[in-house]
Scaffold this motif. Structure first.
Motif, PDB file in Angstrom:
ATOM      1  N   GLY A  48      -2.919   3.684   7.629  1.00  0.00           N
ATOM      2  CA  GLY A  48      -1.693   2.970   7.307  1.00  0.00           C
ATOM      3  C   GLY A  48      -1.192   2.126   8.464  1.00  0.00           C
ATOM      4  N   VAL A  87       3.316  -0.949   4.316  1.00  0.00           N
ATOM      5  CA  VAL A  87       2.779   0.360   3.952  1.00  0.00           C
ATOM      6  C   VAL A  87       3.914   1.360   3.792  1.00  0.00           C
ATOM      7  CG1 VAL A  87       1.273   2.260   4.678  1.00  0.00           C
ATOM      8  CG2 VAL A  87       0.629  -0.116   5.172  1.00  0.00           C
ATOM      9  N   ASP A  93       0.841  -1.193   0.000  1.00  0.00           N
ATOM     10  CA  ASP A  93       0.000   0.000   0.000  1.00  0.00           C
ATOM     11  C   ASP A  93       0.882   1.251   0.000  1.00  0.00           C
ATOM     12  OD1 ASP A  93      -2.883  -1.183   0.878  1.00  0.00           O
ATOM     13  OD2 ASP A  93      -1.284  -2.186   2.003  1.00  0.00           O
TER      14      ASP A  93
END
Length: 346
Positions: free
Chosen positions: A326, A336, A316
């Motif tokens: 996050g 992340v 991500d």
């Protein structure tokens, strides 16, 4: 400027704040952060498990662009250089360990994101010694994972004997475990990446991407599986990357006599160790703490030569404003990275 700050001890007490933009002093470099990764250490700050410096800016995995140079620099850094940086905010520079570039062992070391302000901010100041120029072809996004890749390099290459042609176990299919498996595969080992049944997608992905030769979850008898690969002798080495308390002792009987257990994870509490087995099988237990300067150089070379694609380990990419989402994703085992600078960074 913006900074994600742990402003008080205990659970929570993290927020995105406006803080003064730093200026570089002698021997220092000001870096505009492009991308910053988050890991379990940052999540621990949110959960209140690690106090560290209070208040402090979180984050220790990042890349960016040199914005300003302090006085008395010795190298060839220039404004506009694309860089990544080690986690050492302060070193004594004079101890035995510093002189040998074993910066992770300096007793006076302060690390960004834990005992010094970190990289989840628009900018930070770093010692020149900690800053590495990016090779051509290594993106700023990829470079945000130089630090976790260097941890894997340190464990597999610098804290282990040669494992080429040997069977090794890696426990924990998160970012550090997956990168450790990838490095072990690159140096010629046969890797067995181990997770739980809830990690099925990560284990399958590791096989499909070739960063593990075998992937096993908790529905499989791991001892029998390893024995089948080693003619019953056991694995040459094991790399414990999960931080689960049962693994240091559970891995010991899976090693061949004279085998090595490398502890890469950090633990809260005191995991058990079977000392009788340790003695009788002449096993070795080795700690692998973080990285050093050579780990970074090797990691960047692996990235430049396209042997390891760190971008592929990122699940991500979020704007810094979505820091709470996050950190929740990190708790679910995702990798992340926050985009801190504008959308035109590369």
């Amino acid at each position: 400027m913006r900074a994600l700050v742990k402003y008080a001890p205990g659970p929570g007490n993290v927020e995105l704040r406006d803080v003064p933009r730093p200026r570089p002093g002698p021997g220092q470099v000001l870096i505009d952060v492009a991308f910053a990764g988050v890991c379990g250490t940052d999540r621990s700050a949110l959960d209140g498990h690690f106090a560290g410096l209070i208040p402090r800016t979180l984050g220790h995995e990042a890349s960016g662009v040199v914005a300003e140079l302090g006085a008395d620099l010795r190298g060839d850094l220039a404004v506009g250089d694309r860089v990544t940086f080690e986690t050492d905010a302060h070193l004594c520079g004079t101890c035995l360990y510093c002189r040998a570039e074993q910066y992770q062992r300096c007793p006076h070391r302060k690390g960004i994101g834990t005992t010094a302000d970190g990289a989840l901010a628009d900018a930070l100041v770093m010692p020149e010694l900690a800053v590495h120029k990016l090779p051509d072809g290594v993106s700023l996004l990829a470079a945000a994972l130089t630090e976790p890749l260097s941890i894997a390099v340190h464990a597999v290459i610098e804290r282990s004997p040669s494992i080429a042609g040997e069977v090794v176990i890696v426990t924990g299919p998160g970012a550090i475990g997956a990168l450790t498996s990838a490095v072990a595969t690159q140096v010629g080992a046969t890797t067995v990446l181990v997770g739980r049944s809830r990690h099925a997608a990560q284990l399958t992905d590791a096989l499909e991407r070739g960063i593990a030769d075998h992937a096993v979850d908790d529905t499989v008898d791991l001892a029998e599986y390893v024995a089948s690969l080693t003619d019953g002798y056991g694995a040459h080495s094991a790399y414990e990357c999960s931080s689960a308390h049962e693994w240091p002792s559970r891995l010991q009987p899976l090693l061949r006599r004279g085998g090595r257990l490398v502890l890469v994870a950090l633990y809260h509490g005191h995991p058990p160790v079977d000392f009788d087995l340790l003695v009788n099988r002449e096993l070795e237990i080795v700690g692998s703490r973080g990285k050093n300067a050579q780990s970074y150089r090797t990691a960047l070379r692996l990235m430049a030569e396209r042997r390891i694609d760190t971008e592929s380990f990122i699940t991500d990419v979020l704007p810094l404003e979505e820091w709470a989402s996050g950190l929740d994703l990190v708790a679910k085992g995702r990798k992340v990275v926050f985009q801190v600078a504008g959308t035109d960074v590369r």
